[in-house]
Design an enzyme around this catalytic site. Sequence first.
Site, short mmCIF file in Angstrom:
data_model
loop_
_atom_site.label_atom_id
_atom_site.label_comp_id
_atom_site.label_asym_id
_atom_site.label_seq_id
_atom_site.Cartn_x
_atom_site.Cartn_y
_atom_site.Cartn_z
N THR A 1 40.08 39.48 42.74
CA THR A 1 39.13 38.94 42.74
C THR A 1 39.24 37.68 43.58
O THR A 1 40.58 36.82 43.58
CB THR A 1 38.51 38.55 41.59
OG1 THR A 1 38.51 39.75 40.74
CG2 THR A 1 37.26 37.64 41.54
N ARG B 1 41.61 31.20 47.04
CA ARG B 1 41.44 30.82 45.55
C ARG B 1 42.50 30.10 44.77
O ARG B 1 43.70 30.08 45.59
CB ARG B 1 41.32 32.36 44.84
CG ARG B 1 41.76 32.54 43.27
CD ARG B 1 41.67 33.80 42.81
NE ARG B 1 42.40 33.97 41.99
CZ ARG B 1 42.73 35.28 41.06
NH1 ARG B 1 42.05 36.32 41.46
NH2 ARG B 1 43.49 35.26 40.24
N GLU C 1 49.89 43.91 46.64
CA GLU C 1 49.87 43.06 47.81
C GLU C 1 51.00 43.43 48.61
O GLU C 1 51.25 43.35 49.75
CB GLU C 1 49.30 41.95 47.52
CG GLU C 1 47.83 41.77 47.13
CD GLU C 1 47.73 41.99 45.57
OE1 GLU C 1 48.83 42.19 44.88
OE2 GLU C 1 46.53 41.35 44.85
N ASN D 1 39.29 45.25 35.22
CA ASN D 1 38.96 43.90 35.43
C ASN D 1 38.40 43.44 36.61
O ASN D 1 37.72 42.47 36.58
CB ASN D 1 40.27 43.00 34.88
CG ASN D 1 39.94 41.52 34.71
OD1 ASN D 1 39.01 40.88 34.24
ND2 ASN D 1 40.60 40.61 35.67
C1 LIG Z 1 49.17 40.02 42.58
C2 LIG Z 1 47.68 40.16 41.93
N1 LIG Z 1 47.11 41.03 42.60
C3 LIG Z 1 45.90 41.30 41.97
C4 LIG Z 1 45.35 40.68 41.11
C5 LIG Z 1 44.01 40.71 40.56
N2 LIG Z 1 43.98 41.77 39.47
C6 LIG Z 1 43.74 41.04 38.22
S1 LIG Z 1 43.62 42.13 37.08
C7 LIG Z 1 43.71 43.42 37.92
C8 LIG Z 1 43.35 44.78 37.52
C9 LIG Z 1 43.84 45.20 36.33
O1 LIG Z 1 44.01 46.52 36.03
P1 LIG Z 1 44.58 47.05 34.75
O2 LIG Z 1 46.23 46.62 35.06
O3 LIG Z 1 44.45 48.44 34.87
O4 LIG Z 1 43.80 46.50 33.48
P2 LIG Z 1 42.58 46.37 33.10
O5 LIG Z 1 41.81 45.40 33.93
O6 LIG Z 1 42.21 48.03 33.35
O7 LIG Z 1 42.72 46.48 31.67
C10 LIG Z 1 43.92 43.03 39.16
C11 LIG Z 1 43.90 43.91 40.49
C12 LIG Z 1 46.42 39.91 40.44
N3 LIG Z 1 45.81 39.01 39.26
N4 LIG Z 1 47.65 39.37 40.74
#
Ligand SMILES: Cc1ncc(C[n+]2csc(CCOP(=O)(O)OP(=O)(O)O)c2C)c(N)n1
Length: 1176
Positions: free
Chosen positions: A31, A114, A64, A998
Amino acid sequence: MNKKTEAMDGNTAAAHIAYGLSDQAFIYPITPSSPMGELADMWSAQGRKNVFGRVVDVTEMQSEGGAAGALHGSLAAGTLSTTFTASQGLLLMLPNMFKISGELLPTVFHVASRAIAGQALSIFGDHSDVMACRTTGFALLSSGSVQEIMDLAVVAHISTIESRIPFCHFFEGFRLSHEINTIEKIEYKELNDLINKDIIEKIRTRGLNPEHPHMRGTSQGPDVYFQLVESSNKYYDELADKVQNVMDRVAKLTGRQYQLFDYVGSDDAERIVVVMGSGAAPLEEIISKFGHKEKIGLIKCRLYRPFSKKHFLKALPKSVKKICVLDRTKESGSLGEPLFLDVSTAVKKTNIDVIGGRYGLGSKDFTPAMALAVFDNLKQKEPLENFTVGITDDVTHKSLKINQEIDTVPEGTQQCLFWGMGSDGTVGANKNAIKIIVDNTSLYGQGYFSYSAHKSGGISISHLRFGSKKIHSPYLIQNADYIACHNKSYVDKYDLLNKAKFGSIFVLNSPWNSIDELEQNLPSSLKHKIAEKHLKFFNIDASSIADKVGLAGRINMIMQAVFFHLSGVLDSKKAIDLLKKTIEKEYSKKGEDVVKKNKEGVDESIRNLHEIKYPQKWIECEIEDPKKTQDLPIFIKEIFNPMAKLEGDLIPVSKFPEAGFIPLGTSKYDKRGIAEKVPNWNPKTCIQCNFCSVVCPHAAIRPFLINPETKKPKNFETTRTKGTKEDLEFRIQVSPLDCTGCSLCVNTCPTKSLEMKPLHDMKDQIENWNFAVNLPIRNDLFKRESIKGSQFHQPLLEFSGACAGCGETPYVKLLTQLFGEQMVVANATGCSSIWGGSYPNCPYSTNRFSHGPAWANSLFEDNAEFGLGIAKGIQNQRNSLLLLVNDLLQSNSDIGELKDLFNDWINNFNDLRKSKELSEKIKVELSEYLDKNQNKDLNINNLLQEIFQKKDLFSKRSQWIIGGDGWAYDIGFGGLDHVLASGEDVNILVLDTEVYSNTGGQSSKSTPRSGVAKFAAKGKNTCKKDLGLIATSYENVYVASVSLANMTHLIKCLVEAEKYKGPSLIIAYSPCIEHGIKLGMGSQVKEQQLAIETGYWPLFHFDPNFHLIGKNPFVYDSKKPKKDLIDLLKHETRFSSLLKTFPQEAIKKHNLLKDDIQRRHEKYLQLSQLFQSKLK
Ligand SMILES: Cc1ncc(C[n+]2csc(CCOP(=O)(O)OP(=O)(O)O)c2C)c(N)n1
Ligand code: SF4
Ligand code: SF4
């Protein structure tokens, strides 16, 4: 307007150009940049062609870091590739960014810039991430509006191709990435003129190719490395002119001319501001309002790296005496922020004074009043340097004073504010309204949507502007012409009208159509404001109209019709006709019936709109006293409550605890009351199984045991407690104001002893809940490690911000009931860190001894390592306590009963329950001993004092590492794997929602084949990764695959995992709103049952200790599937929607999914047999 305009957001504008000018994209969600990747994936799935006539190849990576690595490879092969990211995502790309620029590989990273997680995570916009890459060798190009995003994206792509320097094109996250604005779209065919095919061919031929091979990425010694670093200077020296040249060519195409540094203001300006990004717009508005009498101006920095002194000085009026540089980032400890330092260096040989200041961190609004304060500061003889603007810093006193807001939007602009609920369709309806207006008139439109952190029932505020002149104003509406409140409960909670203009329109959705009802129900402060501001006040009972026309609960179309009818943005009749046409277009897929109901809703809304002729004496209504708050904890009074009223912007720096810490148990003060209906308990049929309490995601329903003698509130019905001889009464109590109305408890109750009742009929339960939670706790009668017994233990996770019916929270809540007072949690970023840790809400709470889970979040990717570090740190501290106690015992001093206690403790050092029991006893004994035996033997006394100081280390910790599948299967897998292999005593809980919940449901490696998710628009191509099986290969890891639908198995596995002296991994099936369960999240436990019965979700546990006792360690707990998988696929839109969007793929992939499941079933059977055979 002569060109075709369209309303779109910044992410769409960037993705449109990136897709058009790339052959490949490597993506990962974060995000607020994720929509760019989602659009690229969707366009690719739909077969959309880029400028070169090819479908872009889009690949989701595991992080990433992975995306940057793959992108680097693709560039090395000579391909035009792109990526999209933000914040921590960009930071993970840093090493490859140095590589890419070092190798002079052209690419564009589009960054929805961000804040970077420090004392807290923030998904909102500033320049901290981009500023962290200013040494990478990437060119940094900044856009300050949605139109600029489209235009400068082209500049970035063409410039990188022509210069070989990679570009980072950035724009503020949310403020610009999610702002919808009317822009002129650049069509792909128009881009052809800008493309030099020969140069692109050169890029391709420079790629790695065995037919004309070369080597790159060597290692070099001190003799040559330096020279080679310097060898690319000329590319950077030429870049500024090249970019300006591309800007000029783009201007010919679009008519919009940009400069590397654009100057706006009076020709004889003496005071100017330098700024980058959307912050320029309010400054520009101030200049156009006051510029004629004040000698002020503004330089907008577009190309920040390389920083061209030549172009900057050219843009600077000769008359300038003072410059203020505004940075949207903070570099703690530096002499000034980065842009300030660059500008200071650029004007070094002039007599110009330069000062710097910070604004807008984490999307803090930057308004015209703040912009004026910046100019005013610069006017002072001794302006405040290194200042902040937009906050009240009463600690270091660096903030500028802001005067009253001023209206600087173009005259005639209509400004409208809508107060809605997170998921009530208000935002969707407003996006629709912008589209209708922009597509059908010559008006310009702008939309920005702000949300609260709650995943369900949170507030959304839509800020819409319309007008005949272009709208920039990238800040929240300060003077509204139209305000609509879609939810009646907000009248008591928020200051709805503080932004209302004098004489503006206020529409309320409430059942109170008469003046008497309004007199009774509106708070006096609201009545006062209505009268004071002479508002035109309307009420509509939209919920009843929705019920009447068969749209139960869906009020958005009704409120939209009212908006079109009243706002005057369009002629009312024309607007309503357009709305009906849109209904036909949007809903015809859903059937004639739905179209009819919505149209009826529109007509009924106009008929049932009531203008309220309120008495002018409302102006005399008191602005009521703030509710009594003296008994509340200080954090609640000074931080939580103002934030809950959306007044967090006003809290001064001094009030905040440092380093982002918050106390536990704050969310119990939230009392949102968001449920329409809440459960009502029937004691006569209840069998006291406590299932309702286990499944409740929000801990809003609990069993209580009461002494019959206790005096109870009037309606506090109870029944005799089953399963104990003790004379106790039992009651299931709901907390109506914490319940989200998901009905999961009702649907899980085996005896139908719960039914949903309207919240207003259940108000007496509020008192009952308050009474129940203050009763003496009786959790000693039933086994804690059982379904029933666990529920008499206070959940130390309550009232989180998770969605109604969330599949994740019940597992964590249960963990806290089993081990909460000794838990330490390392939580990966994801839903569980958002519903679990969104400031100021802390749903983790403490028991009556003030013990509770100690919780921390580091990042998304490093959680396993973070948890391991915590565990080892604590272990280390406990070991030092152990040494002290051993020293004491070896001294043979007479320490009375303490001796036996200490010996006992040493023997149970690693026993969770016993060490806790002994810890409490030792604390009491030791304290008494020290009181009585001061100074007898100084050495021993000192030793005892030292031990006493460390008394909070006697009890063993229950170390949990918690996160989602995105973390465990993808980005954090490397770390997780290492922790599993470490042999350390940590417990890992994976909340497996099978998507990145999320960030809006992108596919992870846990997503099953054929599952439709974002980044997998055509249904996932490959089968789900078997994380459990991988972990069993270590053979010293406890592994279990569990589901809430089998509670006995679940509790058994959690307890075994905790006890296991080594790493354990629990994979918990967690249905999520992203699955699209057609019967709603209230039936998610039944859906889990179906998943087990169809074989979709396997149950097993693998306990390496079983080897030692001659038992099979791999126990496949699932039975042979007895239901067809089709039953489940039909139930969930993540599977069924594929049949509509890509029918052929759907059939093929659904069959392959069936095979995957069958194969896994056979594999587990064989594995179990294999282990069995090894035993013999
Ligand atoms: C390095 C990094 N990349 C991307 C994100 C964005 N991000 C935060 S939570 C998330 C997804 C979380 O998914 P999951 O581990 O399946 O947990 P859920 O939300 O399903 O409980 C992402 C992509 C981040 N915080 N840090
Ligand atoms: S309706 Fe949902 S939130 Fe409310 S008590 Fe039942 S399970 Fe909990
Ligand atoms: S896991 Fe799904 S249901 Fe739960 S809070 Fe996240 S998005 Fe909502």
